[in-house]
Design an enzyme around this catalytic site. Sequence first.
Site, mmCIF file in Angstrom:
data_model
loop_
_atom_site.group_PDB
_atom_site.id
_atom_site.type_symbol
_atom_site.label_atom_id
_atom_site.label_comp_id
_atom_site.label_asym_id
_atom_site.label_seq_id
_atom_site.Cartn_x
_atom_site.Cartn_y
_atom_site.Cartn_z
ATOM 1 N N TYR A 50 131.411 41.147 93.488
ATOM 2 C CA TYR A 50 130.946 39.780 93.766
ATOM 3 C C TYR A 50 130.786 39.572 95.272
ATOM 4 O O TYR A 50 129.760 39.061 95.731
ATOM 5 C CB TYR A 50 131.926 38.780 93.171
ATOM 6 N N LYS B 230 127.323 38.674 97.288
ATOM 7 C CA LYS B 230 127.115 37.446 98.053
ATOM 8 C C LYS B 230 126.887 37.754 99.539
ATOM 9 O O LYS B 230 126.165 37.036 100.231
ATOM 10 C CB LYS B 230 128.282 36.480 97.847
ATOM 11 N N ILE C 1 126.979 23.921 89.588
ATOM 12 C CA ILE C 1 126.332 23.563 90.856
ATOM 13 C C ILE C 1 124.831 23.333 90.665
ATOM 14 O O ILE C 1 124.258 22.381 91.208
ATOM 15 C CB ILE C 1 126.588 24.679 91.904
HETATM 16 N N1 LIG Z 1 132.033 27.840 91.289
HETATM 17 C C1 LIG Z 1 132.390 28.462 92.406
HETATM 18 O O1 LIG Z 1 133.575 28.506 92.774
HETATM 19 C C2 LIG Z 1 131.330 29.117 93.269
HETATM 20 C C3 LIG Z 1 131.686 29.421 94.592
HETATM 21 C C4 LIG Z 1 130.735 30.015 95.400
HETATM 22 C C5 LIG Z 1 129.490 30.302 94.925
HETATM 23 N N2 LIG Z 1 129.185 30.008 93.628
HETATM 24 C C6 LIG Z 1 127.842 30.357 93.162
HETATM 25 O O2 LIG Z 1 127.189 29.181 92.729
HETATM 26 C C7 LIG Z 1 126.224 29.520 91.739
HETATM 27 C C8 LIG Z 1 126.440 28.635 90.538
HETATM 28 O O3 LIG Z 1 127.749 28.858 90.066
HETATM 29 P P1 LIG Z 1 128.533 27.836 89.127
HETATM 30 O O4 LIG Z 1 129.918 27.842 89.592
HETATM 31 O O5 LIG Z 1 127.795 26.564 88.993
HETATM 32 O O6 LIG Z 1 128.497 28.678 87.768
HETATM 33 P P2 LIG Z 1 128.294 28.278 86.241
HETATM 34 O O7 LIG Z 1 128.707 29.466 85.471
HETATM 35 O O8 LIG Z 1 128.899 26.964 85.963
HETATM 36 O O9 LIG Z 1 126.702 28.099 86.137
HETATM 37 C C9 LIG Z 1 125.877 29.214 86.399
HETATM 38 C C10 LIG Z 1 124.484 28.902 85.964
HETATM 39 O O10 LIG Z 1 123.675 30.068 86.223
HETATM 40 C C11 LIG Z 1 123.051 30.469 85.013
HETATM 41 N N3 LIG Z 1 122.841 31.915 85.030
HETATM 42 C C12 LIG Z 1 123.742 32.894 85.254
HETATM 43 N N4 LIG Z 1 123.142 34.094 85.174
HETATM 44 C C13 LIG Z 1 121.838 33.850 84.896
HETATM 45 C C14 LIG Z 1 120.719 34.668 84.689
HETATM 46 N N5 LIG Z 1 120.818 36.005 84.741
HETATM 47 N N6 LIG Z 1 119.529 34.094 84.433
HETATM 48 C C15 LIG Z 1 119.413 32.736 84.378
HETATM 49 N N7 LIG Z 1 120.438 31.906 84.568
HETATM 50 C C16 LIG Z 1 121.642 32.463 84.809
HETATM 51 C C17 LIG Z 1 123.981 29.994 83.904
HETATM 52 O O11 LIG Z 1 123.293 29.916 82.682
HETATM 53 C C18 LIG Z 1 124.374 28.627 84.473
HETATM 54 O O12 LIG Z 1 123.347 27.691 84.269
HETATM 55 C C19 LIG Z 1 126.407 31.015 91.458
HETATM 56 O O13 LIG Z 1 125.456 31.739 92.209
HETATM 57 C C20 LIG Z 1 127.806 31.280 91.983
HETATM 58 O O14 LIG Z 1 127.986 32.611 92.358
HETATM 59 C C21 LIG Z 1 130.066 29.417 92.794
#
Ligand SMILES: NC(=O)c1ccc[n+]([C@@H]2O[C@H](COP(=O)([O-])OP(=O)(O)OC[C@H]3O[C@@H](n4cnc5c(N)ncnc54)[C@H](O)[C@@H]3O)[C@@H](O)[C@H]2O)c1
Length: 268
Positions: A169, A173, A34
């Site tokens: 989690y 959130k 994202i």
């Molecule tokens: N994918 C889903 O289904 C979903 C749904 C709801 C919310 N989210 C939220 O969206 C956000 C992005 O998720 P995503 O699905 O793209 O995940 P992803 O794992 O594809 O990407 C996560 C990104 O965050 C970075 N990251 C994680 N922990 C970190 C830290 N401590 N310091 C610096 N960078 C860090 C990773 O390196 C990566 O760039 C998150 O907050 C996640 O909780 C995701």
Amino acid sequence: MSGVESLPARWPGKIMVMEFAERRVLVTGATRGIGHAAAKAFLASGARVAVNGRTEGSVARAVDSLGGGDHLVSAPGDISSADVCDTMVSDAVGELGGLDVLVNNAGVYFRGSMADTDETSWDYVFDANVKGLFLCSRAALPALRSSQGNIVNVASEAGLAGYADSTAYCASKGAVVNLTRSMAIELAPQIRVNCVCPGVIVTDLARAGFAIDGDEAAGLRQQESNYPVGRLGTPEEVAKAIIYLASDDAGFVNGIALPIEGGATAGG
Ligand SMILES: NC(=O)c1ccc[n+]([C@@H]2O[C@H](COP(=O)([O-])OP(=O)(O)OC[C@H]3O[C@@H](n4cnc5c(N)ncnc54)[C@H](O)[C@@H]3O)[C@@H](O)[C@H]2O)c1
């Protein structure tokens, strides 16, 4: 095959063009998923974007994949500690020459029942999802006050409803949703603060998090049945909501938690 893979035929995924010419944006966790889609959308709209991720290597690869150039700034650093957040944000603000938008997207998922959630797992989730988000926001306040900027937090559908086997989690959130509201009130009128609440979005986090006995496709297929629209979401669909909330078009929008989940929580 997950339903989302058939999307491009009927959904071109075009990035809407909002005016961000020379606006300065920091996206945490922008190396993939994202955050990467959000960085791409801001860039396409004319912004200068600082790309954060845990390591120098992952940030360098992300900057490369976004095309490089003087609209991109590398901002590596693990956001789960105050020192790193302070330095990372201050370096990014210095390189960008100020800050108009902070997107607190970096986050992690932990799948486990309450009994399986030990203190290390709890801290892993809260350090990234809540503490890191708070610390980055705090570090960005002087720059955002001066630009009358805004913050978009990436919460989750799991911040609006409870789910089994994701208690840490969900709690993290839920904290992001209410932190968003508190920040929106405290920081007004200089800084707007909103959050998005995505449902399951097809990214590495969801592929790994919902895999069934290591089968990622089966895990995603199972998740699809929870969505009235019959499919999972894409990172670009979340990016479009983030960019709207960050834009001047959302000037009267403050303190909201915007669900982007195909109606999954509409039934209460
Ligand atoms: N994918 C889903 O289904 C979903 C749904 C709801 C919310 N989210 C939220 O969206 C956000 C992005 O998720 P995503 O699905 O793209 O995940 P992803 O794992 O594809 O990407 C996560 C990104 O965050 C970075 N990251 C994680 N922990 C970190 C830290 N401590 N310091 C610096 N960078 C860090 C990773 O390196 C990566 O760039 C998150 O907050 C996640 O909780 C995701």
